[in-house]
Design a protein around this motif. Structure first.
Motif, PDB file in Angstrom:
ATOM      1  N   UNK A  14      37.485  30.739  50.112  1.00 29.02           N
ATOM      2  CA  UNK A  14      38.387  30.177  49.118  1.00 29.02           C
ATOM      3  C   UNK A  14      38.819  31.124  48.030  1.00 29.02           C
ATOM      4  N   UNK A  15      38.582  32.419  48.195  1.00 30.70           N
ATOM      5  CA  UNK A  15      38.964  33.375  47.155  1.00 30.70           C
ATOM      6  C   UNK A  15      40.480  33.484  47.024  1.00 30.70           C
ATOM      7  N   UNK A  16      40.903  33.992  45.865  1.00 33.11           N
ATOM      8  CA  UNK A  16      42.320  34.268  45.649  1.00 33.11           C
ATOM      9  C   UNK A  16      42.714  35.624  46.204  1.00 33.11           C
ATOM     10  N   UNK A  17      41.732  36.457  46.506  1.00 33.28           N
ATOM     11  CA  UNK A  17      42.013  37.767  47.064  1.00 33.28           C
ATOM     12  C   UNK A  17      40.961  38.770  46.636  1.00 33.28           C
ATOM     13  N   UNK A  18      41.278  40.059  46.789  1.00 39.12           N
ATOM     14  CA  UNK A  18      40.320  41.091  46.397  1.00 39.12           C
ATOM     15  C   UNK A  18      41.042  42.360  45.976  1.00 39.12           C
ATOM     16  N   UNK A  19      40.331  43.158  45.171  1.00 39.15           N
ATOM     17  CA  UNK A  19      40.801  44.468  44.739  1.00 39.15           C
ATOM     18  C   UNK A  19      40.019  45.549  45.464  1.00 39.15           C
ATOM     19  N   UNK A  20      40.600  46.743  45.534  1.00 36.83           N
ATOM     20  CA  UNK A  20      39.975  47.843  46.263  1.00 36.83           C
ATOM     21  C   UNK A  20      39.929  49.083  45.371  1.00 36.83           C
ATOM     22  N   UNK A  21      38.756  49.591  45.033  1.00 35.62           N
ATOM     23  CA  UNK A  21      38.688  50.820  44.248  1.00 35.62           C
ATOM     24  C   UNK A  21      39.205  52.016  45.044  1.00 35.62           C
ATOM     25  N   UNK A  22      39.994  52.883  44.431  1.00 38.89           N
ATOM     26  CA  UNK A  22      40.481  54.071  45.144  1.00 38.89           C
ATOM     27  C   UNK A  22      39.355  54.933  45.686  1.00 38.89           C
ATOM     28  N   UNK A  23      38.218  54.952  44.982  1.00 42.66           N
ATOM     29  CA  UNK A  23      37.121  55.818  45.388  1.00 42.66           C
ATOM     30  C   UNK A  23      36.585  55.459  46.764  1.00 42.66           C
ATOM     31  N   UNK A  47      31.336  48.958  51.002  1.00 47.64           N
ATOM     32  CA  UNK A  47      31.268  48.389  52.342  1.00 47.64           C
ATOM     33  C   UNK A  47      31.263  46.882  52.423  1.00 47.64           C
ATOM     34  N   UNK A  48      31.386  46.175  51.288  1.00 43.16           N
ATOM     35  CA  UNK A  48      31.335  44.714  51.328  1.00 43.16           C
ATOM     36  C   UNK A  48      32.311  44.121  50.317  1.00 43.16           C
ATOM     37  N   UNK A  49      32.703  42.872  50.598  1.00 39.90           N
ATOM     38  CA  UNK A  49      33.411  42.084  49.594  1.00 39.90           C
ATOM     39  C   UNK A  49      32.375  41.495  48.647  1.00 39.90           C
ATOM     40  N   UNK A  50      32.495  41.844  47.381  1.00 39.06           N
ATOM     41  CA  UNK A  50      31.526  41.398  46.390  1.00 39.06           C
ATOM     42  C   UNK A  50      32.252  40.610  45.296  1.00 39.06           C
ATOM     43  N   UNK A  51      31.642  39.556  44.763  1.00 35.46           N
ATOM     44  CA  UNK A  51      32.310  38.789  43.709  1.00 35.46           C
ATOM     45  C   UNK A  51      32.689  39.684  42.535  1.00 35.46           C
ATOM     46  N   UNK A  52      33.879  39.483  42.022  1.00 38.75           N
ATOM     47  CA  UNK A  52      34.298  40.228  40.828  1.00 38.75           C
ATOM     48  C   UNK A  52      33.399  39.829  39.657  1.00 38.75           C
ATOM     49  N   UNK A  53      32.746  40.805  39.029  1.00 35.96           N
ATOM     50  CA  UNK A  53      31.860  40.460  37.904  1.00 35.96           C
ATOM     51  C   UNK A  53      32.614  39.759  36.780  1.00 35.96           C
ATOM     52  N   UNK A  54      31.929  38.886  36.095  1.00 38.40           N
ATOM     53  CA  UNK A  54      32.513  38.176  34.958  1.00 38.40           C
ATOM     54  C   UNK A  54      32.084  38.870  33.667  1.00 38.40           C
TER      55      UNK A  54
END
Length: 491
Positions: free
Chosen positions: A330-339, A102-109
């Motif tokens: 300023x993000x480059x974008x986001x990914x979406x899990x199919x689940x 339900x949220x945009x979360x930073x991609x873990x490093x």
């Protein structure tokens, strides 16, 4: 009444490259550098395959691949060789997010294709239960992998399904548009496969990979783009091939391939071109058809390669409208899990990611979404307007963006990405073994060694070098390096 066939006898030292994507173009470029004569045949009226630029609201943008891995040298070196070195440009930002729970979360490093080395980095992306499951990993007995194993199955066994469903799936999906529970670990993430073969803890193995990477850390960017778009690379290579004496024919499908006592006959409409060697740089289904008579075993294996299709939806907004909503950072974008059950699988904020896009269209904000994974063909049959609408709905829910676009473009890549299921590399080895029984014929492209641009170019160089070695006694010209300039590339 039978049509007569004109035979174009091109003599010794001549190689025909079938396929005008980046692999075919790279093969032609390499072959010319060895002194062989080259003719490249492309069935469509456009070169470049999945590399293509187009217009959105009067601005040229990529409508296919938009970046290339710079830690491998092949693509960057080719761009420099054809006169695009001064236009290479790294992303302006690589700060991405994952839209999950339900949220945009930073991609873990600190991960390898979504597989973490430190579970502490996954807070918020995974549930407390998912984090607790990871904590058990070091106490598990080793998981046998044999000759190959599915990435998703292995990682789920070690770390739990949440890691696969919310991190590995969206990252692998961005590369292969595939299903992590089918994708070969040996082919898609070979460094993880080596860790798995060693046994022991996967978490410890990922940490070792990261430590080794840090020890040999290269300076410079991980990825590169090109000012004007990655889609400008194919034509620059094509211009360098022409400048080196190569011939390129578009809208020229190959209808047949026949072995002769002296080499090969390549049938195109009412003509037959003779050649000493052939490079097949086509999708698997096309290569299968062309090899059916001369290499039935390779043809059968090629026919078994499956593909995923996808669509890119490019949207241009007034930058003032986007700024007014405060929707995008300023993000480059986001990914979406199919689940998570969304339609889009990713979004790239092109104006943030590429400075050349921002400079070319200072009053616009350009972004794109991608739709479609392996087994999800239904989305691609929707009308363009439907794909735009569903993209806007998902974007609004993810980011709050409420602005209306001033221009849109939908690009469909049907059969765009070959799938690498468990056992894929064994299939590739069989294909190459069978093809190698034929004189001076080789295959290259995304089917074999990786779907990224550098991997495709590397497979092309391998094919070209092997053909050149086969024909070493027939080379009739002095080897020259095929160079390009910005003027030659039409830039």
């Amino acid at each position: 009444m039978q049509r007569s066939t004109n035979r174009v006898d091109t003599g010794t030292g001549h190689v025909v490259v079938i396929g005008g994507g980046i692999a075919g173009l790279a093969a032609a470029h390499r072959l010319l550098a060895t002194g062989l004569r080259v003719t490249l045949l492309e069935a469509t009226d456009r070169l470049g395959g999945k590399l293509m630029t187009g217009d959105i609201a009067g601005t040229q943008v990529d409508l296919g691949a938009e970046s290339m891995l710079a830690r491998r040298p092949e693509a960057v070196d080719l761009a420099r060789a054809v006169g695009l070195g001064d236009r290479l440009q790294p992303p302006a930002t690589a700060t991405a997010a994952v839209w999950t729970r339900g949220e945009l979360r930073p991609m873990p490093k600190g991960h390898v294709m979504g597989v973490p080395g430190d579970p502490a980095a996954l807070g918020g992306v995974l549930s407390p239960e998912g984090l607790a499951r990871i904590a058990q990993e070091r106490d598990l007995t080793p998981t046998a992998v044999g000759d190959d194993v599915a990435v998703g199955a292995y990682v789920a066994d070690r770390l739990g399904r949440e890691v696969v469903d919310r991190l590995v799936e969206p990252l692998l999906g961005g590369v292969y548009a595939g299903d992590a529970y089918r994708l070969s670990m040996r082919a898609a993430v070979p460094q993880l496969f080596e860790v798995a073969r060693e046994g022991g803890s996967l978490l410890d193995g990922v940490q070792r990979i990261q430590q080794q990477a840090a020890a040999r850390r290269q300076t410079g960017p991980v990825f590169q783009g090109i000012d004007g778009g990655i889609g400008t690379l194919p034509e620059a290579v094509a211009d360098a091939v022409r400048a080196g004496g190569g011939e390129i024919l578009t809208a020229t499908p190959v209808l047949g391939l026949t072995r002769t006592t002296d080499g090969w006959d390549i049938r195109i409409d009412t003509r037959v071109i003779t050649a000493a060697g052939v490079v097949l740089a086509t999708p698997a289904w096309s290569a299968s058809t062309l090899l059916a008579a001369e290499s039935p075993a390779a043809s059968v294996d090629l026919a078994g390669v499956e593909y995923a299709s996808m669509a890119l939806v490019t949207l241009a907004f007034r930058r003032s409208d986007v700024a007014a909503t405060g929707a995008l950072d300023g993000r480059s974008g986001f990914l979406v899990p199919p689940v998570d059950g969304r339609t889009i699988k990713a979004s790239t904020f092109s104006t943030h990611k590429w400075q050349w896009v921002a400079d070319a269209a200072p009053d616009l904000f350009v972004l794109r979404t991608s739709v479609g994974r392996y087994g999800e063909e239904d989305h691609l049959h929707r009308e363009d307007t439907e794909l735009v609408d569903v993209s806007l709905r998902d974007l609004a829910e993810a980011t709050g963006l409420a602005a209306k676009p001033v221009d849109t473009e939908v690009t469909r890549w049907i059969g765009g990405l070959p799938q690498y299921p468990v056992g894929h590399l064994t299939r590739v080895a069989r294909i190459r073994d069978e093809v190698a029984k034929l004189p001076a014929l080789r295959v290259c492209g995304a089917v074999y060694d990786g779907v990224g641009i550098p991997a495709c170019i590397a497979s092309a160089h391998r094919a070209a070098d092997e053909i050149a070695a086969d024909l070493a006694g027939e080379i009739i010209a002095t080897p020259t390096l095929v160079q390009g300039t910005r003027s030659e590339a039409g830039q």
